[in-house]
Design a protein around this motif. Structure first.
Motif, PDB file in Angstrom:
ATOM      1  N   TYR A 103       0.618  -0.996  -0.069  1.00  0.00           N
ATOM      2  CA  TYR A 103      -0.096   0.000   0.111  1.00  0.00           C
ATOM      3  C   TYR A 103       0.930   0.990  -0.038  1.00  0.00           C
ATOM      4  O   TYR A 103       1.763   1.175   0.695  1.00  0.00           O
ATOM      5  CB  TYR A 103      -0.766   0.003   1.217  1.00  0.00           C
ATOM      6  CG  TYR A 103      -1.850   1.375   1.321  1.00  0.00           C
ATOM      7  CD1 TYR A 103      -2.806   1.542   0.793  1.00  0.00           C
ATOM      8  CD2 TYR A 103      -1.427   2.274   2.403  1.00  0.00           C
ATOM      9  CE1 TYR A 103      -3.562   2.865   1.009  1.00  0.00           C
ATOM     10  CE2 TYR A 103      -2.165   3.346   2.415  1.00  0.00           C
ATOM     11  CZ  TYR A 103      -3.149   3.645   1.548  1.00  0.00           C
ATOM     12  OH  TYR A 103      -3.913   4.563   1.785  1.00  0.00           O
ATOM     13  N   GLN A 112       0.505   5.122   0.726  1.00  0.00           N
ATOM     14  CA  GLN A 112      -0.443   6.350   1.298  1.00  0.00           C
ATOM     15  C   GLN A 112      -0.352   7.284   0.456  1.00  0.00           C
ATOM     16  O   GLN A 112       0.736   7.874  -0.059  1.00  0.00           O
ATOM     17  CB  GLN A 112       0.139   6.733   2.649  1.00  0.00           C
ATOM     18  CG  GLN A 112      -0.674   7.621   3.402  1.00  0.00           C
ATOM     19  CD  GLN A 112      -1.698   7.063   3.868  1.00  0.00           C
ATOM     20  OE1 GLN A 112      -1.617   5.934   4.779  1.00  0.00           O
ATOM     21  NE2 GLN A 112      -2.726   7.851   4.097  1.00  0.00           N
ATOM     22  N   PRO A 114      -4.095  13.021   3.910  1.00  0.00           N
ATOM     23  CA  PRO A 114      -4.688  11.441   4.374  1.00  0.00           C
ATOM     24  C   PRO A 114      -4.907  11.564   5.796  1.00  0.00           C
ATOM     25  O   PRO A 114      -4.369  12.165   6.521  1.00  0.00           O
ATOM     26  CB  PRO A 114      -3.618  10.562   3.896  1.00  0.00           C
ATOM     27  CG  PRO A 114      -2.731  11.281   3.442  1.00  0.00           C
ATOM     28  CD  PRO A 114      -2.846  12.700   3.148  1.00  0.00           C
ATOM     29  N   HIS A 123      -5.053   9.686   9.126  1.00  0.00           N
ATOM     30  CA  HIS A 123      -4.055   8.512   9.718  1.00  0.00           C
ATOM     31  C   HIS A 123      -5.117   8.138  11.058  1.00  0.00           C
ATOM     32  O   HIS A 123      -5.454   8.987  11.700  1.00  0.00           O
ATOM     33  CB  HIS A 123      -2.811   9.151  10.111  1.00  0.00           C
ATOM     34  CG  HIS A 123      -2.007   9.676   9.180  1.00  0.00           C
ATOM     35  ND1 HIS A 123      -1.395   8.851   8.299  1.00  0.00           N
ATOM     36  CD2 HIS A 123      -1.554  10.827   8.468  1.00  0.00           C
ATOM     37  CE1 HIS A 123      -0.729   9.383   7.317  1.00  0.00           C
ATOM     38  NE2 HIS A 123      -0.963  10.607   7.711  1.00  0.00           N
TER      39      HIS A 123
END
Length: 113
Positions: A87, A89, A110, A112
């Motif tokens: 993945y 981010q 993003p 978290h």
């Protein structure tokens, strides 16, 4: 869904699968269709699979050769490097409507969690 509408969802992607009859009745399948056609298609797919002499990938002679001659071992360093992904981010793109009805793209940091 409420979190998504409010822009509070921690998810960058949500997939909902509700095809009638499952994947055999979903996108890419012949149309028009009915529940009777879906049932026959399902029965046909399961019968075809049940009659195959080779049904498990780890028993496939080609996969066995790939591992014995190149990848060395399942879950080994080479197979992990070549066959696995990870993945990454990234930010979220959110489409918003500004005051005069036009849409603009906004990159959000993003979430978290």
């Amino acid at each position: 869904m409420e979190q998504i509408e409010k822009g509070e969802s921690p998810y960058a992607f949500i997939e909902v699968m509700t095809c009638p009859g499952g994947c055999l009745g979903g996108g890419g399948q012949p149309i028009p269709t009915t529940m009777e056609i879906r049932k026959k298609r399902t029965e046909s797919i399961y019968a075809e699979d049940a009659n195959k002499p080779l049904r498990k990938s780890h028993e496939n002679p080609n996969v066995k050769v790939l591992y014995s001659e190149f990848l060395i071992e399942p879950l080994g360093e080479m197979s992990h490097h070549l066959l696995h992904t990870s993945y990454q981010q990234r930010g979220l793109f959110v489409w918003k409507t500004n005051g005069n009805g036009k849409e603009k793209k906004e990159l959000k940091t993003p979430i978290h969690g």
